[in-house]
Design an enzyme around this catalytic site. Structure first.
Site, PDB file in Angstrom:
ATOM      1  N   ARG A  28      16.085  -0.596 -22.286  1.00 49.20           N
ATOM      2  CA  ARG A  28      15.788  -0.304 -20.884  1.00 49.20           C
ATOM      3  C   ARG A  28      14.545   0.579 -20.857  1.00 49.20           C
ATOM      4  O   ARG A  28      14.586   1.730 -21.286  1.00 49.20           O
ATOM      5  CB  ARG A  28      16.967   0.418 -20.236  1.00 49.20           C
ATOM      6  CG  ARG A  28      16.703   0.947 -18.844  1.00 49.20           C
ATOM      7  CD  ARG A  28      17.816   1.899 -18.453  1.00 49.20           C
ATOM      8  NE  ARG A  28      17.692   2.446 -17.114  1.00 49.20           N
ATOM      9  CZ  ARG A  28      16.964   3.523 -16.800  1.00 49.20           C
ATOM     10  NH1 ARG A  28      16.251   4.146 -17.709  1.00 49.20           N
ATOM     11  NH2 ARG A  28      16.956   3.970 -15.565  1.00 49.20           N
ATOM     12  N   ASP A  48      18.200  16.494 -18.087  1.00 52.76           N
ATOM     13  CA  ASP A  48      18.067  15.366 -17.163  1.00 52.76           C
ATOM     14  C   ASP A  48      18.977  14.204 -17.582  1.00 52.76           C
ATOM     15  O   ASP A  48      18.546  13.065 -17.673  1.00 52.76           O
ATOM     16  CB  ASP A  48      16.604  14.912 -17.082  1.00 52.76           C
ATOM     17  CG  ASP A  48      16.387  13.886 -15.957  1.00 52.76           C
ATOM     18  OD1 ASP A  48      17.226  13.838 -15.029  1.00 52.76           O
ATOM     19  OD2 ASP A  48      15.391  13.140 -16.025  1.00 52.76           O
ATOM     20  N   GLN A  80       9.880  17.742 -19.017  1.00 51.05           N
ATOM     21  CA  GLN A  80       9.608  16.370 -19.467  1.00 51.05           C
ATOM     22  C   GLN A  80       8.100  16.140 -19.427  1.00 51.05           C
ATOM     23  O   GLN A  80       7.514  15.999 -18.355  1.00 51.05           O
ATOM     24  CB  GLN A  80      10.356  15.363 -18.571  1.00 51.05           C
ATOM     25  CG  GLN A  80      11.860  15.381 -18.826  1.00 51.05           C
ATOM     26  CD  GLN A  80      12.665  14.723 -17.714  1.00 51.05           C
ATOM     27  OE1 GLN A  80      12.530  15.073 -16.548  1.00 51.05           O
ATOM     28  NE2 GLN A  80      13.526  13.780 -18.073  1.00 51.05           N
ATOM     29  N   GLU A  89      12.667  -0.624 -15.556  1.00 53.21           N
ATOM     30  CA  GLU A  89      13.176   0.271 -14.520  1.00 53.21           C
ATOM     31  C   GLU A  89      12.002   0.695 -13.649  1.00 53.21           C
ATOM     32  O   GLU A  89      11.344   1.702 -13.887  1.00 53.21           O
ATOM     33  CB  GLU A  89      13.851   1.521 -15.105  1.00 53.21           C
ATOM     34  CG  GLU A  89      14.591   2.326 -14.047  1.00 53.21           C
ATOM     35  CD  GLU A  89      14.083   3.748 -13.821  1.00 53.21           C
ATOM     36  OE1 GLU A  89      14.523   4.389 -12.851  1.00 53.21           O
ATOM     37  OE2 GLU A  89      13.235   4.230 -14.593  1.00 53.21           O
ATOM     38  N   HIS A 139       7.779   9.960 -21.309  1.00 56.44           N
ATOM     39  CA  HIS A 139       7.705  11.395 -21.589  1.00 56.44           C
ATOM     40  C   HIS A 139       8.649  11.762 -22.724  1.00 56.44           C
ATOM     41  O   HIS A 139       9.593  11.038 -23.009  1.00 56.44           O
ATOM     42  CB  HIS A 139       8.091  12.199 -20.340  1.00 56.44           C
ATOM     43  CG  HIS A 139       9.329  11.669 -19.671  1.00 56.44           C
ATOM     44  ND1 HIS A 139       9.272  10.814 -18.590  1.00 56.44           N
ATOM     45  CD2 HIS A 139      10.646  11.833 -19.935  1.00 56.44           C
ATOM     46  CE1 HIS A 139      10.504  10.481 -18.223  1.00 56.44           C
ATOM     47  NE2 HIS A 139      11.360  11.090 -19.024  1.00 56.44           N
ATOM     48  N   HIS A 143      23.149   5.571 -12.264  1.00 54.37           N
ATOM     49  CA  HIS A 143      23.213   7.029 -12.420  1.00 54.37           C
ATOM     50  C   HIS A 143      22.201   7.735 -11.515  1.00 54.37           C
ATOM     51  O   HIS A 143      22.243   8.944 -11.366  1.00 54.37           O
ATOM     52  CB  HIS A 143      22.940   7.380 -13.871  1.00 54.37           C
ATOM     53  CG  HIS A 143      21.533   7.043 -14.261  1.00 54.37           C
ATOM     54  ND1 HIS A 143      21.085   5.745 -14.369  1.00 54.37           N
ATOM     55  CD2 HIS A 143      20.460   7.829 -14.503  1.00 54.37           C
ATOM     56  CE1 HIS A 143      19.803   5.763 -14.690  1.00 54.37           C
ATOM     57  NE2 HIS A 143      19.401   7.009 -14.781  1.00 54.37           N
ATOM     58  N   ASP A 144      21.255   6.968 -10.939  1.00 58.02           N
ATOM     59  CA  ASP A 144      20.225   7.569 -10.098  1.00 58.02           C
ATOM     60  C   ASP A 144      20.590   7.467  -8.616  1.00 58.02           C
ATOM     61  O   ASP A 144      21.598   6.888  -8.240  1.00 58.02           O
ATOM     62  CB  ASP A 144      18.873   6.904 -10.366  1.00 58.02           C
ATOM     63  CG  ASP A 144      18.200   7.474 -11.611  1.00 58.02           C
ATOM     64  OD1 ASP A 144      18.469   8.641 -11.960  1.00 58.02           O
ATOM     65  OD2 ASP A 144      17.408   6.742 -12.225  1.00 58.02           O
ATOM     66  N   ASP A 177      12.300   2.978 -19.465  1.00 52.56           N
ATOM     67  CA  ASP A 177      12.484   3.983 -18.426  1.00 52.56           C
ATOM     68  C   ASP A 177      11.167   4.297 -17.727  1.00 52.56           C
ATOM     69  O   ASP A 177      10.127   4.434 -18.375  1.00 52.56           O
ATOM     70  CB  ASP A 177      13.031   5.261 -19.093  1.00 52.56           C
ATOM     71  CG  ASP A 177      13.341   6.348 -18.091  1.00 52.56           C
ATOM     72  OD1 ASP A 177      14.115   6.088 -17.172  1.00 52.56           O
ATOM     73  OD2 ASP A 177      12.793   7.465 -18.232  1.00 52.56           O
TER      74      ASP A 177
END
Ligand code: GLC
Ligand code: GLC
Length: 660
Positions: free
Chosen positions: A298, A157, A268, A342, A200, A406-407, A300
């Site tokens: 950051r 991922d 994950q 995020e 995770h 990136h998403d 996540d």
């Protein structure tokens, strides 16, 4: 025992917090002695402990107070913090001191961010060190390196399936390479941002491995169920984040013959924070990362870190408490460290993570999505309606404004705001998806679907900024006019993220107008995840085009985009009005033109942005009343405007107007 007052909140928390600390003091002192920690260091810790201990205790009590072993865990947590401070390298302690004295350091107009994958941009950490001059030249003062820790084999991922938070992916280098890069960046005045992937771990993390070997202690680190009964009950109210990967949120594990909670990919494994041992273990990992020289973590997937049956298990109050607990620990042991949230969720939920005691900065996904929405509709009604209802951020916090990351892009606007401007939310999302996948007639965009859910009709969008803004189509059709419009769109969007208030964040590649990379489909580890289309490799030959541009004034589209982007960044840094978050909307009486005033101390800047492909005009009087003057200069093109005439904007033109 801790007693409760009538309203159900424990009334003797301060007493117990104090008592616990007194009991812990000898252990703490013993620890300092063993480590030979200097007296001044101990004193600094003591001061901050006194300031934050009660709140930390209160939060942990709310999360874990009913546990028989609560006091044991809180002791462990405190010792973890002490160890982190004892091991904190001297240069970081100096930075801590500066930042404690200037807690709003990141609000400055001089702060500009960039994000990249080390392997795709530089190949590895050693090469990345050679690229520091490039970051400086572009004007970056904040650099987010996408996850670079050890990952599971196979699909990981994009680095978000971490198998060890204390070692770097060997393909990228070593922990020492990372430390050296962090040093170089610090010397260059660039803050380092790394992910704290704390929702995770990978199935290959040693905790998950122990769990797979049947160890109870580690099975309790995750959400593991022997049959479908409880998962089914949760499932009734859960959303699916990656529905094309696997239906539902649980994954069957053959070895354990049990079900594991896996919100994202099946490999994950969601951590179980109802277990205080997990909180403490992750606090240790957090401190390890911070002490390598990280300025900003950051956080996540913050929305998902706490689960409760009967809810959607997103944005629960305990998720906020957990982050606040990590924040208090950081205030005590690594006080210069900032958190970035995020949370890609409903706008009302996104802002709840933003607080000096929680996440000081946050992605601004609502603005991001609505800028693309405005580009598709050529109108700013929904954007303006949303901005009108935006919440004021607390002091010393900031948005991070971005266009692409990136998403994927999800259309996370508030349906009520859409309704208020006559837009049907469901239909509108369908339209936007059609538009950005290039299916809507007349669309300039070249995106592709991400996580299309045929059942709900839901879908998100992948694609690079340039491809979504029309450059790919224009180049393919070799249409000069379309190329020009695409570049104008890109500069319009940059002009807004650089001026609207908050930290602007470039996703590197944007500065060259990088197009979609369709080759991801050839790699079996990437083919199933369309987000790879907007994660292209940096091409260093572009720098030569730039030289051509400078020498002959006649370069490629790419060098034109690079130069324009860099220039906007430079301009921003010279405009003190752009510091902080203070922004007032301006009613332009033109539904194609966004207008706002930026104010800081005595500095004012008016921004007008035309989202249409036709010229538009705005009444000059508007400038006079909000800008307090008769003549204005657009600092981008150095053109002067008089308030006696209407202000004419070219297609997609962005004006940054200063009184003259
Ligand atoms: C975050 C990351 C995303 C990842 C997910 C799971 O949302 O940005 O790339 O897939 O978390 O870690
Ligand atoms: C969802 C999640 C977000 C994640 C993204 C990855 O939008 O809310 O956390 O980054 O999926 O695609």
């Amino acid at each position: 025992m801790i007693g409760s007052s009538d309203n159900g909140t424990p009334d003797d928390i301060p007493f117990h917090a104090d008592l616990t600390l007194q009991r812990l003091r000898p252990r703490l002192e013993e620890y300092w002695r063993q480590r030979g920690t200097s007296e001044s260091r101990c004193r600094e810790f003591e001061l901050r402990l006194r300031e934050h201990w009660l709140e930390l205790f209160r939060i942990l009590f709310r999360l874990y107070g009913t546990r028989y072993d609560f006091f044991y865990h809180i002791e462990q947590v405190l010792l973890t913090a002490a160890a982190a401070w004892a091991e904190r390298p001297e240069p970081l302690c100096e930075l801590d001191l500066h930042r404690c004295n200037d807690p709003g350091w990141f609000l400055s107009e001089k702060v500009v961010g960039g994000a990249l994958y080390v392997d795709l941009f530089s190949e590895n950490l050693v090469r990345a060190r050679e690229h520091v001059p490039y970051f400086k030249d572009l004007g970056l003062t904040y650099l987010h390196l996408m996850p670079l820790f050890a990952v599971r084999p196979g699909n990981n991922d994009g680095g978000y399936a971490i198998s060890n938070y204390r070692s770097v992916d060997p393909r990228l280098g070593t922990i020492d390479d990372l430390r050296m890069l962090a040093n170089d960046l610090r010397e260059a005045g660039i803050s380092l941002v790394l992910d704290f992937v704390f929702n995770h771990t990978a199935d290959a993390h040693q905790w998950a491995q122990h769990a797979q070997a049947g160890e109870r202690e580690y099975q309790d680190f995750y959400w593991i169920f022997s049959d479908r009964e409880i998962p089914e009950q949760y499932e009734r109210t859960l959303r699916e984040i990656f529905p094309t990967v696997r239906r539902g949120n649980f994954t069957w594990h053959d070895g354990m013959e049990q079900w594991v909670w896996t919100t994202f990919n099946s490999f994950q494994w969601d951590l179980n924070y109802t277990n205080p041992a997990v909180f403490r273990a992750m606090a240790e990992e957090m401190f390890f990362i911070a002490n390598m020289g990280v300025d900003i973590l950051r956080l996540d997937a913050v929305a998902f870190i706490w689960k409760r049956m009967g809810t959607d298990c997103e944005n629960l109050p305990e998720a906020h408490l957990l982050i606040q607990a990590f924040n208090r620990l950081a205030r005590i042991a690594t006080p210069g460290l900032l958190f970035k949230s995020e949370a890609i969720v409903h706008p009302d939920e996104v802002v709840k993570y933003i607080h000096p005691n929680e996440c000081q900065i946050s992605y601004n996904p609502t603005l991001m999505a609505l800028l693309w929405e405005s580009l598709a509709t050529r109108k700013v009604d929904l954007l303006v309606q949303t901005l009108k209802h935006r919440s004021k951020l607390p002091p010393n916090t900031s948005w991070v404004n971005y266009l692409r990351c990136h998403d994927d892009i999800g259309w996370t606007f508030d349906d009520r705001h859409a309704e208020a401007v006559g837009i049907r939310a469901y239909d509108h999302r369908r339209f936007l998806n059609e538009f950005y996948t290039g299916q809507f007639p007349g669309s300039f965009a070249r995106g592709i679907p991400f996580q299309e859910n045929l059942e709900t009709g839901d879908m998100r969008i992948s694609g690079t900024m340039a491809s979504l803004a029309g450059l790919e189509q224009a180049i393919e059709e070799d249409d000069e006019e379309k190329k020009d419009l695409a570049i104008r769109r890109m500069m319009l969007l940059h002009g807004i993220t650089l001026s609207i208030g908050g930290i602007p964040l470039l996703y590197l590649g944007e500065e060259w107008g990088m197009l979609n990379d369709y080759d991801f489909a050839l790699d079996p580890a990437k083919a199933g995840d369309s987000r790879w289309i907007h994660r292209p490799k940096m091409k260093w030959e572009f720098l030569e085009e730039l030289d051509d541009h400078i020498e002959s004034g006649n370069g490629s589209i790419r060098s034109e985009i690079y130069m324009s982007t860099r220039r906007l960044i430079e301009l921003r840094k010279d405009l003190p009005a752009l510091s902080g978050q203070n922004m007032e909307l301006i009613n332009t009486s033109n539904s194609h033109v966004l207008g706002y005033l930026r104010l800081h101390d005595a500095n004012r800047l008016i921004v007008l942005a035309n989202f249409s492909d036709r010229p538009q005009s705005v009444d000059g009087n508007t400038l006079r009343t909000v800008g307090l003057g008769r003549f204005f200069e657009d600092v981008i093109r150095t053109t002067t405007y008089s308030t006696a005439d209407p202000v004419e904007l070219e297609p997609y033109q962005n004006l940054w107007l200063k009184r003259v």
